[in-house]
Design a protein around this motif. Structure first.
Motif, PDB file in Angstrom:
ATOM      1  N   ALA A   1       0.800  -1.221   0.000  1.00 19.29           N
ATOM      2  CA  ALA A   1       0.000   0.000   0.000  1.00 19.29           C
ATOM      3  C   ALA A   1       0.833   1.272   0.000  1.00 19.29           C
ATOM      4  CB  ALA A   1      -0.923  -0.002   1.220  1.00 19.29           C
ATOM      5  N   ALA A   2       2.155   1.154   0.176  1.00 20.06           N
ATOM      6  CA  ALA A   2       2.990   2.348   0.341  1.00 20.06           C
ATOM      7  C   ALA A   2       2.889   3.329  -0.829  1.00 20.06           C
ATOM      8  CB  ALA A   2       4.440   1.940   0.582  1.00 20.06           C
TER       9      ALA A   2
ATOM     10  N   VAL B   1       4.261  14.072   3.602  1.00 23.56           N
ATOM     11  CA  VAL B   1       4.290  12.765   2.934  1.00 23.56           C
ATOM     12  C   VAL B   1       5.131  11.779   3.730  1.00 23.56           C
ATOM     13  CG1 VAL B   1       4.998  11.526   0.854  1.00 23.56           C
ATOM     14  CG2 VAL B   1       3.915  13.777   0.652  1.00 23.56           C
ATOM     15  N   ALA B   2       6.301  12.227   4.185  1.00 23.37           N
ATOM     16  CA  ALA B   2       7.195  11.353   4.945  1.00 23.37           C
ATOM     17  C   ALA B   2       6.535  10.883   6.240  1.00 23.37           C
ATOM     18  CB  ALA B   2       8.502  12.083   5.253  1.00 23.37           C
ATOM     19  N   GLU B   3       5.895  11.796   6.954  1.00 23.93           N
ATOM     20  CA  GLU B   3       5.255  11.442   8.222  1.00 23.93           C
ATOM     21  C   GLU B   3       4.063  10.513   7.994  1.00 23.93           C
ATOM     22  OE1 GLU B   3       4.492  11.308  12.323  1.00 23.93           O
ATOM     23  OE2 GLU B   3       6.272  11.891  11.162  1.00 23.93           O
ATOM     24  N   THR B   4       3.304  10.765   6.924  1.00 23.34           N
ATOM     25  CA  THR B   4       2.162   9.898   6.621  1.00 23.34           C
ATOM     26  C   THR B   4       2.622   8.487   6.292  1.00 23.34           C
ATOM     27  OG1 THR B   4       0.968  11.825   5.730  1.00 23.34           O
ATOM     28  CG2 THR B   4       0.081   9.637   5.216  1.00 23.34           C
TER      29      THR B   4
ATOM     30  N   ALA C   1       1.651   5.268   8.473  1.00 24.38           N
ATOM     31  CA  ALA C   1       0.866   4.229   7.805  1.00 24.38           C
ATOM     32  C   ALA C   1       1.561   2.878   7.855  1.00 24.38           C
ATOM     33  CB  ALA C   1       0.607   4.634   6.355  1.00 24.38           C
ATOM     34  N   MET C   2       2.875   2.875   7.644  1.00 23.38           N
ATOM     35  CA  MET C   2       3.603   1.613   7.643  1.00 23.38           C
ATOM     36  C   MET C   2       3.705   1.054   9.062  1.00 23.38           C
ATOM     37  SD  MET C   2       4.046   1.002   4.468  1.00 23.38           S
ATOM     38  CE  MET C   2       2.444   1.825   4.276  1.00 23.38           C
ATOM     39  N   LYS C   3       3.882   1.927  10.044  1.00 24.71           N
ATOM     40  CA  LYS C   3       3.924   1.460  11.432  1.00 24.71           C
ATOM     41  C   LYS C   3       2.574   0.906  11.867  1.00 24.71           C
ATOM     42  CE  LYS C   3       7.724   4.341  13.160  1.00 24.71           C
ATOM     43  NZ  LYS C   3       8.096   5.516  14.002  1.00 24.71           N
ATOM     44  N   ALA C   4       1.508   1.470  11.306  1.00 23.43           N
ATOM     45  CA  ALA C   4       0.162   0.995  11.641  1.00 23.43           C
ATOM     46  C   ALA C   4      -0.208  -0.264  10.874  1.00 23.43           C
ATOM     47  CB  ALA C   4      -0.862   2.091  11.355  1.00 23.43           C
TER      48      ALA C   4
END
Length: 398
Positions: free
Chosen positions: A323-324, A353-356, A360-363
């Motif tokens: 999904a990245a 964008v970087a923070e999102t 998202a990946m951590k979640a």
């Protein structure tokens, strides 16, 4: 003579309008004959109605349901049916046509491009989000339906024209060219106060505001890198980007024997549109000609990743996969529009964008089961909400 039954999704935008202009020129010179099945546009009812009166499609659709009565009034007596809303645009995409231009900008164009992919028509694709969000599934959908996907972005059209589709193993690398945008030589320390007016003032190309912002941040080249990986089945480490300020070479294909083939031409989107419109033939139009002697020289440089971090973020998203890439696209779109609305600083577009992506990946954000388009739209919505929350936090902190 080129004969096509055509649908144009996004006919009132830059690419859609250019498509109809090329069709007009081809008919005037006797090199093309076109029957228009459907046209779809946004809120510019006057332009959509003008196009519909000229081309007499069976259906004209506005994306804005509130504009339906205006469209009906404008088309009264023409015999052209009028409709409005997302479902009507998707329905237009499925109508019988042998050539469909998908040029609706942003994630709004994903559902209609997905629907068009299942018709068996030639799909001329100018909507980046369709490929970035669900590229492999979209390409497979076109293939299963017996159609053909022709990229319309100038960079991917350039690769398409010189890529050996029947022998991809002969290719060692793809090289996308980038103009560098209006801030190519602007020191990062001087980029803090950049305004939307400065960002949309592209030195070479005439584009919409959001695409111009993406060019200024080089997020567009990151999106194009993801698209190229899917279109040509090329891993991230075999796709390079080089800054080419003149925008004459639109991309290059490096072969295993050391040869490098490039497609060249003045920076005019009508050329890749014409390539897609006539494929596998060529169609004559009064295209601007390339005068190498007048140009004198072509220059190249490596992109400055410190100045344009969005490019590296896109490469990371492509390598992460799943999904990245869809998260990258959604966060960038939200951030770019926030900048245009003067709610976010230019340099903070990449930061959002970087923070999102990180959150998202951590979640563990992933595509859900079922329809690939629906799964991509679900990720898109979740990532947009996440990016909007981050932007609101930045505003509150300020």
């Amino acid at each position: 003579m080129i004969r096509r039954r055509v649908t144009v999704l996004g006919s009132t935008g830059s690419v859609g309008s250019s498509t109809l202009d090329l069709m007009e020129q081809a008919e005037a010179t006797g090199t093309g004959a076109f029957e228009v099945e459907a046209l779809t546009g946004g809120a510019n009812i006057a332009k959509l109605a003008e196009q519909a009166r000229r081309w007499k499609p069976k259906l004209a659709v506005t994306a804005d349901p509130k504009k339906l009565n205006d469209l009906r009034d404008a088309l009264a007596g023409t015999g052209v049916a009028a409709a409005a809303g997302e479902a009507a645009i998707v329905e237009a995409a499925t109508r019988p046509a042998d050539w469909i231009m998908a040029s609706i900008v942003g994630a709004a164009g994903l559902k209609s491009a997905w629907a068009a992919a299942d018709t068996g028509a030639i799909l001329a694709l100018a909507n980046k989000e369709s490929l970035v969000c669900c590229g492999p599934a979209l390409i497979e959908r076109v293939r299963r339906a017996g159609g053909r996907l022709i990229p319309v972005d100038s960079e991917h059209s350039a690769i398409f024209q010189v890529f050996p589709a029947d022998a991809p193993e002969q290719v060692s690398k793809l090289v996308l060219t980038a103009s560098g945008g209006p801030f190519r030589q602007t020191p990062r320390a001087q980029m803090t106060g950049i305004t939307p007016e400065q960002a949309v003032a592209h030195p070479n190309w005439s584009m919409g505001a959001k695409i111009s912002v993406d060019s200024a941040s080089m997020a567009n080249k990151g999106l194009e890198m993801i698209e190229a990986a899917y279109l040509f089945a090329m891993p991230a480490d075999r796709i390079d980007v080089v800054v080419h300020p003149e925008s004459i070479i639109h991309s290059l294909v490096e072969y295993v024997d050391g040869s490098t083939l490039a497609q060249m031409g003045p920076p005019d989107m009508r050329t890749p549109i014409a390539c897609a419109l006539a494929w596998p033939d060529r169609i004559a139009w009064p295209a601007p000609k390339l005068d190498l002697a007048a140009l004198g020289r072509l220059t190249f440089e490596a992109p400055d990743l410190a100045r344009f971090p969005a490019l590296d973020l896109a490469r990371q998203a492509l390598k992460t996969g799943g999904a990245a890439p869809a998260v990258f696209n959604a966060a960038n779109e939200v951030a770019a529009f926030a900048f245009l609305d003067r709610k976010l600083a230019f340099l903070n577009i990449a930061a959002v964008v970087a923070e999102t992506l990180d959150r998202a990946m951590k979640a563990g954000m992933v595509f859900g089961s079922g329809d690939a388009c629906g799964a991509a739209l679900s990720v898109d919505a979740e990532a947009r909400l996440m990016a909007s929350t981050i932007i609101a936090g930045l505003a509150n902190a300020a």
